[in-house]
Design a protein around this motif. Structure first.
Motif, PDB file in Angstrom:
ATOM      1  N   ALA A 127      -6.301  -3.020 -35.900  1.00 16.47           N
ATOM      2  CA  ALA A 127      -6.321  -3.023 -37.419  1.00 16.47           C
ATOM      3  C   ALA A 127      -7.263  -2.117 -38.085  1.00 16.47           C
ATOM      4  CB  ALA A 127      -6.782  -4.411 -38.177  1.00 16.47           C
ATOM      5  N   ILE A 128      -8.587  -2.002 -37.761  1.00 12.38           N
ATOM      6  CA  ILE A 128      -9.223  -0.993 -38.232  1.00 12.38           C
ATOM      7  C   ILE A 128      -8.859   0.244 -37.840  1.00 12.38           C
ATOM      8  CG2 ILE A 128     -11.546  -0.230 -37.959  1.00 12.38           C
ATOM      9  CD1 ILE A 128     -12.720  -2.908 -37.503  1.00 12.38           C
ATOM     10  N   PHE A 129      -8.382   0.373 -36.682  1.00 12.54           N
ATOM     11  CA  PHE A 129      -7.790   1.861 -36.151  1.00 12.54           C
ATOM     12  C   PHE A 129      -6.803   2.339 -37.261  1.00 12.54           C
ATOM     13  CE2 PHE A 129      -4.831   4.380 -33.820  1.00 12.54           C
ATOM     14  CZ  PHE A 129      -5.726   5.382 -33.429  1.00 12.54           C
ATOM     15  N   ASN A 130      -5.792   1.538 -37.548  1.00 16.30           N
ATOM     16  CA  ASN A 130      -4.674   1.815 -38.311  1.00 16.30           C
ATOM     17  C   ASN A 130      -4.918   1.912 -39.826  1.00 16.30           C
ATOM     18  OD1 ASN A 130      -1.871   2.035 -36.568  1.00 16.30           O
ATOM     19  ND2 ASN A 130      -3.133   0.408 -35.901  1.00 16.30           N
ATOM     20  N   PHE A 131      -6.010   1.053 -40.217  1.00 19.94           N
ATOM     21  CA  PHE A 131      -6.396   1.381 -41.656  1.00 19.94           C
ATOM     22  C   PHE A 131      -7.055   2.705 -41.914  1.00 19.94           C
ATOM     23  CE2 PHE A 131      -6.131  -3.527 -41.985  1.00 19.94           C
ATOM     24  CZ  PHE A 131      -5.014  -3.367 -42.565  1.00 19.94           C
ATOM     25  N   GLY A 132      -8.007   2.807 -40.620  1.00 20.98           N
ATOM     26  CA  GLY A 132      -8.733   4.214 -40.635  1.00 20.98           C
ATOM     27  C   GLY A 132      -7.852   5.393 -40.742  1.00 20.98           C
ATOM     28  N   LEU A 133      -6.664   5.264 -39.947  1.00 15.07           N
ATOM     29  CA  LEU A 133      -5.789   6.496 -39.967  1.00 15.07           C
ATOM     30  C   LEU A 133      -5.296   6.659 -41.388  1.00 15.07           C
ATOM     31  CD1 LEU A 133      -3.665   6.248 -36.718  1.00 15.07           C
ATOM     32  CD2 LEU A 133      -5.340   8.105 -37.481  1.00 15.07           C
ATOM     33  N   LEU A 134      -4.717   5.785 -41.893  1.00 15.92           N
ATOM     34  CA  LEU A 134      -4.312   5.726 -43.516  1.00 15.92           C
ATOM     35  C   LEU A 134      -5.311   6.566 -44.384  1.00 15.92           C
ATOM     36  CD1 LEU A 134      -2.173   2.716 -44.961  1.00 15.92           C
ATOM     37  CD2 LEU A 134      -3.885   4.213 -46.485  1.00 15.92           C
ATOM     38  N   THR A 154      -9.630  -3.412 -43.741  1.00 14.01           N
ATOM     39  CA  THR A 154     -10.587  -2.886 -43.122  1.00 14.01           C
ATOM     40  C   THR A 154     -11.874  -4.155 -43.213  1.00 14.01           C
ATOM     41  OG1 THR A 154     -10.238  -0.715 -43.192  1.00 14.01           O
ATOM     42  CG2 THR A 154     -12.358  -1.339 -42.393  1.00 14.01           C
ATOM     43  N   GLY A 155     -12.250  -4.348 -44.410  1.00 16.40           N
ATOM     44  CA  GLY A 155     -13.113  -5.590 -44.644  1.00 16.40           C
ATOM     45  C   GLY A 155     -12.977  -6.758 -44.055  1.00 16.40           C
ATOM     46  N   LEU A 156     -11.513  -7.331 -44.130  1.00 12.12           N
ATOM     47  CA  LEU A 156     -11.348  -8.520 -43.544  1.00 12.12           C
ATOM     48  C   LEU A 156     -11.163  -8.522 -42.011  1.00 12.12           C
ATOM     49  CD1 LEU A 156      -8.279  -9.618 -46.089  1.00 12.12           C
ATOM     50  CD2 LEU A 156     -10.691 -10.167 -45.964  1.00 12.12           C
ATOM     51  N   ALA A 157     -10.785  -7.278 -41.332  1.00  7.21           N
ATOM     52  CA  ALA A 157     -10.956  -6.995 -40.031  1.00  7.21           C
ATOM     53  C   ALA A 157     -12.372  -7.151 -39.498  1.00  7.21           C
ATOM     54  CB  ALA A 157     -10.344  -5.746 -39.607  1.00  7.21           C
ATOM     55  N   TYR A 158     -13.224  -6.731 -40.378  1.00  2.00           N
ATOM     56  CA  TYR A 158     -14.802  -6.507 -39.828  1.00  2.00           C
ATOM     57  C   TYR A 158     -15.142  -8.095 -40.066  1.00  2.00           C
ATOM     58  CZ  TYR A 158     -15.936  -1.767 -39.105  1.00  2.00           C
ATOM     59  OH  TYR A 158     -15.813  -0.536 -38.752  1.00  2.00           O
ATOM     60  N   GLU A 159     -14.810  -8.941 -41.125  1.00  2.00           N
ATOM     61  CA  GLU A 159     -14.924 -10.322 -41.187  1.00  2.00           C
ATOM     62  C   GLU A 159     -14.436 -11.216 -40.052  1.00  2.00           C
ATOM     63  OE1 GLU A 159     -13.829 -14.288 -41.723  1.00  2.00           O
ATOM     64  OE2 GLU A 159     -12.417 -12.907 -42.248  1.00  2.00           O
ATOM     65  N   ALA A 163     -18.758  -9.450 -38.535  1.00  2.00           N
ATOM     66  CA  ALA A 163     -19.619  -8.182 -38.925  1.00  2.00           C
ATOM     67  C   ALA A 163     -19.544  -8.427 -40.471  1.00  2.00           C
ATOM     68  CB  ALA A 163     -19.207  -6.845 -38.498  1.00  2.00           C
ATOM     69  N   TYR A 164     -20.355  -9.491 -41.084  1.00  2.00           N
ATOM     70  CA  TYR A 164     -19.953  -9.882 -42.540  1.00  2.00           C
ATOM     71  C   TYR A 164     -20.627  -8.884 -43.338  1.00  2.00           C
ATOM     72  CZ  TYR A 164     -18.825 -14.430 -40.512  1.00  2.00           C
ATOM     73  OH  TYR A 164     -18.202 -15.201 -39.592  1.00  2.00           O
ATOM     74  N   ASP A 165     -21.922  -8.034 -43.154  1.00  4.08           N
ATOM     75  CA  ASP A 165     -22.416  -6.907 -43.891  1.00  4.08           C
ATOM     76  C   ASP A 165     -21.260  -5.846 -44.058  1.00  4.08           C
ATOM     77  OD1 ASP A 165     -24.665  -8.377 -44.220  1.00  4.08           O
ATOM     78  OD2 ASP A 165     -25.831  -7.124 -42.699  1.00  4.08           O
ATOM     79  N   LYS A 166     -20.752  -5.382 -42.845  1.00  6.44           N
ATOM     80  CA  LYS A 166     -19.487  -4.218 -43.077  1.00  6.44           C
ATOM     81  C   LYS A 166     -18.528  -4.710 -43.834  1.00  6.44           C
ATOM     82  CE  LYS A 166     -20.684  -1.644 -38.825  1.00  6.44           C
ATOM     83  NZ  LYS A 166     -20.194  -1.350 -37.699  1.00  6.44           N
ATOM     84  N   ALA A 167     -18.163  -6.098 -43.761  1.00  6.97           N
ATOM     85  CA  ALA A 167     -16.902  -6.721 -44.228  1.00  6.97           C
ATOM     86  C   ALA A 167     -17.185  -6.680 -45.815  1.00  6.97           C
ATOM     87  CB  ALA A 167     -16.590  -8.087 -43.891  1.00  6.97           C
ATOM     88  N   GLU A 168     -18.203  -7.120 -46.404  1.00  7.07           N
ATOM     89  CA  GLU A 168     -18.684  -7.124 -47.510  1.00  7.07           C
ATOM     90  C   GLU A 168     -18.501  -5.795 -48.286  1.00  7.07           C
ATOM     91  OE1 GLU A 168     -21.818  -9.215 -50.953  1.00  7.07           O
ATOM     92  OE2 GLU A 168     -22.332  -9.123 -48.652  1.00  7.07           O
TER      93      GLU A 168
END
Length: 298
Positions: A127-134, A154-159, A163-168
């Protein structure tokens, strides 16, 4: 996607506006002229403000390419909104990369790929990979709705990765960007835009509740409820009231929690959201809230 410039001119004339009056505070008169004469496409934010001033829907002056890919993306979107995720993935897998002609096609493709990887397949890294491409290759403006949705995703993927700090960080960015979009910019009756706003607020609230910030979660839920109520939309209304009740339990607002669980329970029956009905029933039992008799009879 193209603008029907002649339609813009017709709506402006019906309102008795000059080009200068329509443009005031939005863009230059020259931009209005180019829209009307040559169907020039300005930024989506400008076009939304123009439609709002004219009192029309965006869909009345903008048409999408009437092709199979457009219809496929609309089908995927509808299935996702009705939580038919496996069906959405089945449709998505019929798309071939060579069909992606425009930037808009690519944004939608990578957003839905990321979303389905996250929500259906529980694959946060993909998910993070595809959102990052976009975000890195196909977005020209931070106010692009797909950019906001991908940032949120991306935030929800980190959640999911705890990785809550990145998610937030990512969720805050998505909400802050949404806040910066002028509320007057949204054309009346633009249901897709409205539903995306509600989804962003509801998803952000879910994260804040998970990391133990119930007050912040309630603020976002109330924003989403306000949007839904002003537009008389039922979209996510059952989920929002359930979220509101759960956060009120944490804050020990007992009576409000009871009331909002009842509303959520009744709405989940109306919308035939069986999984949410079961979830609400379990939470009500855990918090010793008596079942709502009227809802049971429904």
């Amino acid at each position: 996607m193209r603008i029907l410039g002649e339609k813009v001119r017709q709506f402006r004339k019906r309102k008795g506006m000059s080009q200068k009056e329509l443009a005031e505070g939005i863009c230059t008169q020259a931009t209005i002229s180019l829209i009307e004469k040559k169907s020039k496409i300005p930024s989506m934010k400008i076009m939304m403000k123009i439609c709002n001033r004219l009192g029309i829907r965006l869909s009345e002056v903008i048409i999408e390419n009437d092709d199979q890919l457009y219809r496929t993306f609309k089908k995927i979107d509808s299935l996702i909104r009705h939580t038919q995720l496996q069906e959405a993935q089945d449709v998505f897998q019929r798309i071939r990369p060579k069909q992606l002609r425009s930037n808009n096609d690519k944004k939608q493709y990578y957003y839905y790929e990321g979303y389905l990887q996250l929500v259906l397949n529980d694959n946060a890294d993909e998910a993070i990979f595809n959102f990052g491409l976009l975000l890195n290759q196909f977005v020209k403006s931070s106010h692009d709705m797909y950019a906001i949705l991908a940032t949120l995703g991306t935030g929800l993927a980190y959640e999911r990765k705890q990785a809550y700090d990145k998610a937030e960080i990512f969720v805050k960015q998505a909400v802050a960007t949404l806040h910066t979009i002028d509320a007057q910019a949204m054309p009346m009756g633009d249901d897709d835009y409205l539903q995306n706003e509600i989804l962003i607020y509801a998803s952000a609230a879910q994260l804040y509740a998970k990391i133990n910030f119930p007050e912040e979660a309630l603020e976002l839920i109330d924003l989403a409820l306000k949007k839904a109520q002003e537009s008389q939309s039922l979209y996510l209304l059952d989920r929002l009231y359930a979220q509101k009740a759960a956060n009120e339990v944490v804050l020990n607002n007992v009576q409000s929690a009871h009331d909002h669980y009842y509303v959520a329970y009744a709405l989940s029956l109306v919308t035939h959201n069986t999984s949410l009905t079961e979830k609400i029933t379990k939470e009500m039992a855990a918090y010793h809230i008596a079942p709502l008799q009227v809802a049971n009879e429904a």
